[in-house]
Every structure is written in structure tokens, then in C-alpha cells.
Scaffold this motif. Structure first.
Motif: not given
Length: 490
Positions: A431-439, A444-450
Motif C-alpha cells: 500500500a502507499g502513496k503516488t507522487g508526480t512532481a514537476e521539476q 523530467p518529472n520526479a515519479r514516486w511511490f512511497v
């Protein structure tokens, strides 16, 4: 024996015992201090005369010394799967990094915990024997992480996994890495030249700076986990509270803060759980405004933001930050974070920065009832005779949030996968939280899954970031799933 001769004999005997005590003190108690003194000209010449101890993990030897057959250096240093484990082992060539630096005196055999046991060897001039260091790293999972990160992007990426019960780091991986065999002491001038090239790399990937704990990225929507936690404790919200999820006009610029979509839970109002699962920017932008930047900053500090989290001696993470102000590069003056910036900070943008290790610690608080344990990578150390000279003792780093808040956030992270932005990860037991951050432009985006795993009875917390096109669900989620499958496999 007449009296004058007896006095001379007694005095000579006292001098002998005084000399013995002084030699024992210098060669025993003060050996490490003298060895590391900057004025000791023999320091560098002697450092390669004796074999260093081994660095091991999961029963595998990751770093060891072998004779070179030369006068200088007499011993070289070898690394198994150097690129894979470099973010943890570091390198050694007289100088060093990571565990090689943090436990240098123990590996070299000059640590007082070893020399105090071997004081007679020191007295008779016997060469020091390095101790061995055993890591918390899971070698199989580390290899999976490295390969997944390398295959996932040509730009920067990193991953961290921690055991929520102890804080032991199981994975600390980066695609920005190097082979420490290339700069080992037996490489001589060629190795020194290679180290200088790595240190002055001009590409976006800096090989000597690992992306798991030394590099920060904008966390994007994965930071909504922190914003939601602070909002629940400071504003009295629950996962069932009805929150605004429709349009939000930023108070200073008058511009809208957009959502990724305007339907579903992001259509106007929704439960906090629904807004979190679908990652409605407007909900968490408004929440940040209601809190204010001071409370957002103070709440994030409980998770470790604002400090260089120490993993081992001389081995600290880069500082993750939720700034109250930033310096103006042209004037040097401090620019406070305004209201628009506060709203954007609430969704992990503006000037918010985080390392994967820091975001894994955020997920750890959610998974373990609000507690974060101090992260560490060295489990134990032994002298050459296998006697234990160090053993890690798990310590509480912070009670970041209340247990009830953590419980609600666990449900909210589960909803992200079951019905929200990461439904592509159903069946992966995480389970987690997605993240897509503009830089910024042309970056390119910083793409996260935490998040954490297993879903129902969490044992590990993780964070993965990769740079590239697209979103966190697809750019980081499958990588996190693959790593966690390796970590959780019995």
C-alpha cells in the motif's frame, strides 16, 4: 647491598615500570588517536600495509582485502558487485566513504574496542588485524532494486526500504553509482585519476552521490501523507471528514491550483480518504493554507525533515526540507514562503525536497503506529577472533504522529491501491502513496511511490523515486512492487 646502591636500584626499577606504563598508554590507549593525527606522516604509508576486515551482508562477503605482491600497497581492496552495493559499502583508497569511512578504524584494526583487547600485541609491535562489519542489507533485494532502477530510467533514481520494527535498512539502492574496484588502492595513480573524474562528473547523474540518501527530489503528492497527518492532528480531521476537493484559487496570484482530473472524489467535495486516494491537489493545498507554513514545517520536522539524519558515524543523509524561506541567489536575502508557496508546499512542490530514505521514514511512521526508529545499516562488528565488539541497538528516532492518525493513514494508503491512483499495483501486497512532481522546464518529472508491505500486517516501509515522463504509479510503482517482493520473500 649498601644503601646508595639500593636507592639507585629502586630508582631504576621505578623508571622501568614508568617506561612500561607509558609505552602501554601510547601503544594501547592512544594508538587510534595517534594513527589519525593529521601530523602523522606514516599514516598514509602504513594504511595499506595490513589487511582491512571484511564487510558482509546476508552471509555474503561484499568487501575484502588481498595481498598485491607489492611493497606499496601491500594489500588491495576488492568489492563484490561493486556498483550494486557502493551506496552502502562506499570505497576505500586511503580516504573513503559510507561504511568504509564510518567504520574505518574498526576495519583497519586500530579501533580502541579492538586495541584494548590486544594491548599486549600492541606492546610487542604485532601488526593490527582488522575487524569485520556485518550489514543489515538484504543482498538479493539490493540486487533487484539496482537492476530495476537501472532499467527504469536513464536519469536519476533511488530506493530505500527499512524494517519498521528496528530501523534496519534492508535496501539502499541507486542507479547513480560507480564501481569501487576502479578506485581501490591497488589501482594506484590510475585509481586516483578515476576518482577525480567521478567527483567532477558533469552529467546529471553524479556517481559519488547516491540517490537513496544523499540526493533530494521534490516529493510531489507522496508528501500529501505528511500534510494529511499534520492536518488530522492540528485541524481535527479524520479519514471520513468531508473536505473541499474542487477548484482552489491561490490567494496571492489568483491562479487556480489544478487537479490531475476533475471527476470522482476531485469533483467538489469528498471524504479525506477519497481525496487522498485520488490525490486531489486542491484538498491538500487548502489544508496547507489552513495550517500555515509554520505548522507544516514543524509537523514535517517530527518525521526528520530539517536535519541531516545520521545513519552511522560520518554517514548522514542529505537534509530533506519544507522551507519557511529560501535565499534569493541574486541578492542573498531570505524570501519567505508566501501563501501561494504554502499551498504548493502542501502538495510536495514549491521548495519542498526529500530523499527516498526520508520518505521511507514517513511511511514507517504510518505503518508502525506513528513511531520512527533510527535508521542504521551496520548490524554488528567482530574482532578477528570473532568476539563481538559492536551490536546495533534499535532506538526510537521520533513519535511522529499519534497511533490513531497512523491507523487512519494506513487505511488511506490501502485505498490508493484498491481504488485510487495506483490500482495497477493491486495484488502486489503493498500500500502507499503516488507522487508526480514537476521539476522545471526541460526536466523530467520526479515519479514516486512511497508505502509499506505487507498490506495487512506491515513489516517494511519503502520509498522509490525515478525521473522520467509519466506518473508515479507507473514510473515508480512497479519498481517498488518488485523490490518489495524480494524483501518480503521468505
Amino acid at each position: 647491598m649498601d644503601k646508595p646502591v639500593r636507592r639507585v636500584a629502586v630508582f631504576a626499577l621505578l623508571l622501568f615500570f614508568g617506561l612500561m606504563a607509558q609505552v602501554n598508554y601510547v601503544q594501547g590507549s592512544q594508538a587510534e588517536k595517534l594513527q589519525n593525527d593529521v601530523n602523522n606522516t606514516r599514516k598514509i604509508s602504513q594504511v595499506f600495509n595490513n589487511p582491512r576486515g571484511q564487510i558482509t551482508a546476508g552471509g555474503e562477503v561484499l568487501a575484502w582485502s588481498t595481498p598485491t605482491g607489492k611493497d606499496n600497497p601491500k594489500y588491495g581492496r576488492n568489492y563484490k558487485d561493486g556498483k550494486v552495493f557502493a551506496p552502502v559499502t562506499g570505497f576505500f583508497n586511503g580516504g573513503g566513504s559510507k561504511v568504509e569511512l564510518a567504520y574505518n578504524s574498526l576495519l583497519a584494526g586500530t579501533d580502541k574496542r579492538i586495541t584494548h583487547q590486544r594491548w599486549f600485541d600492541q606492546f610487542i609491535g604485532k601488526k593490527p588485524e582488522g575487524g569485520n562489519v556485518d550489514l543489515t542489507i538484504d543482498p538479493r533485494a539490493q540486487r533487484v532494486a539496482y537492476q530495476q532502477l537501472v532499467n527504469g530510467t536513464a536519469r536519476r533514481s533511488g530506493a530505500a526500504v527499512v524494517d519498521i520494527r528496528t530501523g534496519a535498512i534492508k535496501v539502499l539502492a541507486s542507479n547513480a553509482t560507480f564501481d569501487p574496484n576502479e578506485v581501490a588502492p591497488q589501482r594506484g595513480a590510475e585509481g586516483a585519476k578515476r576518482l577525480d573524474e567521478l567527483d567532477h562528473a558533469t552529467t546529471v547523474i553524479k556517481p559519488l552521490i547516491d540517490n537513496a540518501m544523499q540526493q533530494t527530489f521534490p516529493p510531489g503528492s507522496s508528501f500529501k501523507t505528511v500534510t494529511a497527518a499534520i492536518g488530522m492532528e492540528e485541524l481535527g480531521l479524520t479519514e471520513n471528514s468531508q473536505v473541499q476537493s474542487g477548484q482552489l484559487i491561490l490567494p496571492e496570484s489568483g491562479r487556480p491550483l489544478p487537479n490531475s482530473h476533475d471527476g470522482g472524489s476531485c469533483a467538489g467535495t469528498a471524504s479525506l480518504k477519497g481525496a487522498f486516494a485520488e490525490s486531489c491537489n486542491t484538498t491538500f493545498g487548502k489544508m496547507a493554507l489552513d495550517l500555515g507554513i509554520d505548522k507544516l514545517n514543524a509537523g514535517a520536522a517530527k518525521f526528520g525533515f530539517g536535519q541531516n539524519v545520521q545513519v552511522e558515524p560520518l554517514m548522514k543523509a542529505a537534509k530533506s526540507e519544507v522551507p519557511l524561506a529560501v535565499p534569493d541567489l541574486s541578492t542573498g536575502k531570505s524570501i519567505p514562503t508566501g501563501k501561494d508557496g504554502t499551498a504548493r508546499s502542501g502538495i510536495g512542490q514549491e521548495n519542498v525536497r526529500a530523499t527516498p530514505l526520508q520518505m521511507a521514514m514517513v511511511a514507517e511512521a504510518v505503518a508502525s503506529g506513528g513511531k520512527i526508529m533510527r535508521p542504521y545499516v551496520v548490524q554488528r562488528a567482530t574482532a578477528k577472533d570473532q568476539s563481538e565488539v559492536y551490536k546495533a541497538s534499535p532506538q526510537l528516532f521520533s513519535q511522529a504522529i499519534k497511533p490513531d492518525t497512523a491507523s487512519a493513514l494506513r487505511d488511506m494508503m490501502r485505498a490508493v491501491v484498491s481504488e485510487g491512483t495506483a490500482t495497477n499495483l493491486k495484488g502486489d501486497d503493498i500500500a502507499g502513496k503516488t507522487g508526480t512532481a514537476e521539476q522545471g522546464t526541460d526536466i523530467p518529472n520526479a515519479r514516486w511511490f512511497v508505502g509499506f508491505g505487507p498490506v495487512e500486517h506491515p513489516r517494511y516501509a519503502f520509498a522509490v523515486v525515478t525521473e522520467g515522463k509519466g506518473d508515479g504509479a507507473n514510473g515508480a510503482g512497479p519498481i517498488a512492487a518488485a523490490i518489495m517482493q524480494a524483501v518480503m520473500k521468505k
